[in-house]
Write a protein that holds these residues in place. Structure first.
Motif, PDB file in Angstrom:
ATOM      1  N   THR A   1      -4.796   1.532   9.263  1.00  0.00           N
ATOM      2  CA  THR A   1      -3.766   1.603  10.297  1.00  0.00           C
ATOM      3  C   THR A   1      -2.416   1.819   9.637  1.00  0.00           C
ATOM      4  OG1 THR A   1      -5.011   0.059  11.684  1.00  0.00           O
ATOM      5  CG2 THR A   1      -2.678   0.383  12.215  1.00  0.00           C
ATOM      6  N   PRO A   2      -1.768   2.966   9.854  1.00  0.00           N
ATOM      7  CA  PRO A   2      -0.467   3.208   9.210  1.00  0.00           C
ATOM      8  C   PRO A   2       0.587   2.215   9.676  1.00  0.00           C
ATOM      9  CG  PRO A   2      -1.399   5.242  10.108  1.00  0.00           C
ATOM     10  CD  PRO A   2      -2.215   4.111  10.663  1.00  0.00           C
ATOM     11  N   LEU A   3       1.359   1.719   8.737  1.00  0.00           N
ATOM     12  CA  LEU A   3       2.439   0.773   9.031  1.00  0.00           C
ATOM     13  C   LEU A   3       3.802   1.336   8.644  1.00  0.00           C
ATOM     14  CD1 LEU A   3       0.788  -2.542   7.738  1.00  0.00           C
ATOM     15  CD2 LEU A   3       0.848  -1.662  10.086  1.00  0.00           C
ATOM     16  N   GLY A   4       3.867   2.640   8.431  1.00  0.00           N
ATOM     17  CA  GLY A   4       5.132   3.238   8.042  1.00  0.00           C
ATOM     18  C   GLY A   4       5.321   3.204   6.536  1.00  0.00           C
ATOM     19  N   THR A   5       6.555   3.121   6.086  1.00  0.00           N
ATOM     20  CA  THR A   5       6.866   3.096   4.656  1.00  0.00           C
ATOM     21  C   THR A   5       7.724   1.888   4.331  1.00  0.00           C
ATOM     22  OG1 THR A   5       8.854   4.461   4.926  1.00  0.00           O
ATOM     23  CG2 THR A   5       6.788   5.617   4.463  1.00  0.00           C
TER      24      THR A   5
ATOM     25  N   ALA B   1       9.787   5.963  -1.255  1.00  0.00           N
ATOM     26  CA  ALA B   1       9.389   5.379   0.027  1.00  0.00           C
ATOM     27  C   ALA B   1       7.866   5.355   0.055  1.00  0.00           C
ATOM     28  CB  ALA B   1       9.943   6.197   1.189  1.00  0.00           C
TER      29      ALA B   1
ATOM     30  N   PRO C   1       4.201   4.760   1.409  1.00  0.00           N
ATOM     31  CA  PRO C   1       3.406   4.559   2.628  1.00  0.00           C
ATOM     32  C   PRO C   1       2.580   3.279   2.518  1.00  0.00           C
ATOM     33  CG  PRO C   1       3.104   6.773   1.720  1.00  0.00           C
ATOM     34  CD  PRO C   1       3.813   5.966   0.680  1.00  0.00           C
TER      35      PRO C   1
ATOM     36  N   GLU D   1      10.572   1.009   1.408  1.00  0.00           N
ATOM     37  CA  GLU D   1      11.380   1.689   0.413  1.00  0.00           C
ATOM     38  C   GLU D   1      11.578   0.837  -0.838  1.00  0.00           C
ATOM     39  OE1 GLU D   1      15.022   2.744   2.336  1.00  0.00           O
ATOM     40  OE2 GLU D   1      14.146   4.491   3.345  1.00  0.00           O
TER      41      GLU D   1
END
Length: 496
Positions: free
Chosen positions: A464-468, A480, A482, A470
């Motif tokens: 499940t992608p959670l964004g990045t 950044a 992923p 940094e």
């Protein structure tokens, strides 16, 4: 039986100015070591230090033992990991002075030490703890023992040669080429060949083998994995002759351009000494020739990393210092140019090194990792804190990464046993590193930018992608990363 050799020319300790310079540089290197983050490989070798063994996949084990010693003294931070590196350069510099003073003179010895410390590779490498650090030290220490042998005519020094060369092999496999270099030096002149008649020579060889024997035993117990990995590189798979020019160009920079002509003159002087049967003059050249030949061959098919020739740098500094004595034999115009160039060698090298120190400690300019190798040292502490907060929000305390470099950096911030690398599980033989196939999940999976989630993991995990998240330094973006939440899409495999 004693073989003839030059009388010792050295009297007294090194000049106070030389000692003061080396001590001051050591203090500066310790400060830089403490203030900067670990490079990827240092973080990886730190994992080794958590399980001391006679061998690991990538290299011989001395680096792990040195890190463990440093951490026992200075704690688990960057300074503890690196403590031995600046100190070994300090001691190695004093041994280099003694070596050159014994076989040349005090002034040449002082120049050799100053120029050694002015080399960019030595200046940068002295704040990092990698296998190159102990291999440079023990290669130089072996040259010192050989210089003592040559100057004193005492065959007992062969026993010390065996100790230092054996510990060099315990540091990095490339020190095998030093053994070949010693053999070349022994057969090159009548003066050196006489040592074959002493039992101490053969006893020294036995000591070196005995010190390396645990590494051989470890490899035998683990299907020769380390030997296969490293010595497998010697087999050409494709020819890339353009890499030889790259090797030469990089080394000109790392040695220091103003110093290069004096290395050439010193090599010419050593060749003249060899032709005259002078074993002392030929020592720094002949002991390095097999390694130079191998690096040239390897560059034609596999490329050579800039740090690989590092063990040769004590010899290069030695030859460069003796090369200054060749200026008077040149024609007037080149002699005049080289006399002026002598004064630029030290400031050029130290200034270049200072710029590197400034760049890694004060991130005024932050470049992407593919353009700046020092980017891997920056921003990890705050990055680890941000990951911890995200993991808590997702209800997990465990992390995962695609490869050993990222996994090692995360482990240094998040703790041992909490980061599972997916790739190259053979790197973690007996190390306290979890295997993702044994974990029920969920895992917070941290990746490198620009990569898709690996398709081969989808059979066992749902991502499940959670964004990045940094990673920043000096307020500027480094990477950044992923981040995914991994949950099991297939049950854990049964335990054997």
């Amino acid at each position: 039986m004693n073989a003839p050799g030059p009388a010792s020319r050295v009297t007294g300790p090194p000049p106070g100015g030389v000692v003061l310079l080396v001590v001051a540089l050591t203090a500066l290197r310790l400060v830089v070591a403490a203030l900067t983050g670990l490079v990827d490989d240092e973080a990886y070798y730190r994992l080794w230090s958590l399980h001391l063994a006679p061998g690991y996949l990538d290299h011989a084990p001395m680096v792990a033992w040195a890190i463990a010693a440093g951490q026992a003294i200075a704690g688990e931070g960057s300074l503890g990991v690196r403590l031995v590196a600046p100190l070994s350069t300090l001691v190695g510099s004093l041994l280099l002075w003694r070596s050159v003073a014994l076989l040349a003179d005090r002034a040449t010895a002082s120049r050799a030490v100053v120029w050694f410390n002015a080399m960019l590779l030595i200046g940068a490498g002295s704040v990092l703890m990698t296998p190159d650090t102990p291999s440079v030290f023990f290669w130089g220490a072996t040259l010192w023992a050989l210089a003592e042998l040559t100057a004193s005519r005492d065959p007992r020094w062969w026993l010390m040669v065996g100790v230092t060369a054996g510990l060099g092999l315990f540091s990095k496999y490339s020190v095998l080429f030093l053994g070949a270099g010693i053999a070349a030096w022994l057969v090159a002149t009548r003066e050196a060949r006489r040592w074959f008649g002493t039992w101490q020579l053969w006893a020294g060889g036995a000591i070196a083998v005995a010190l390396f024997a645990p590494v051989i035993w470890w490899n035998a117990e683990h299907e020769w994995v380390s030997f296969v990995k490293q010595f497998g590189r010697t087999v050409p798979k494709e020819w890339r002759p353009e890499k030889l020019a790259e090797l030469i160009g990089v080394q000109l920079l790392l040695i220091g351009l103003p110093m290069v002509p004096f290395v050439v003159l010193g090599a010419r002087r050593a060749i003249a000494g060899l032709r005259a049967g002078d074993a002392a003059a030929a020592l720094p050249l002949l002991t390095g020739v097999p390694f130079v030949a191998y690096l040239g061959f390897h560059s034609l098919h596999g490329g050579v990393e800039g740090n690989w020739p590092a063990p040769l740098y004590p010899s290069l500094a030695w030859m460069a210092a003796t090369g200054v004595g060749e200026i008077d034999g040149l024609s007037p115009r080149p002699a005049s140019v080289l006399r002026r160039l002598v004064g630029w060698v030290t400031p050029f090298g130290l200034m270049l090194t200072a710029l590197v120190y400034l760049h890694v400690t004060v991130p005024a300019i932050v470049l992407p990792p593919n353009r700046d190798p020092t980017a891997q040292m920056k921003g990890w502490d705050a990055f680890g804190t941000a990951l911890e907060a995200l993991a808590r929000a997702q209800g997990t305390t465990m992390f995962a990464a695609p490869n050993y470099t990222l996994a090692s950096q995360l482990t240094a911030r998040l703790g041992v046993g909490r980061v599972a690398p997916f790739d190259e599980r053979e790197r973690y033989i007996d190390l306290p590193v979890p295997d993702p196939k044994d974990l029920p999940g969920p895992l917070l999976y941290v990746d490198r930018p620009g990569r898709e989630f690996r398709s081969e993991l989808k059979a066992a995990w749902t991502a499940t992608p959670l964004g990045t998240v940094e990673r920043r330094a000096g307020g500027r973006l480094v990477e950044a990363h992923p981040v995914f939440l991994l949950t099991r899409s297939a049950p854990l495999p049964p335990r054997p």
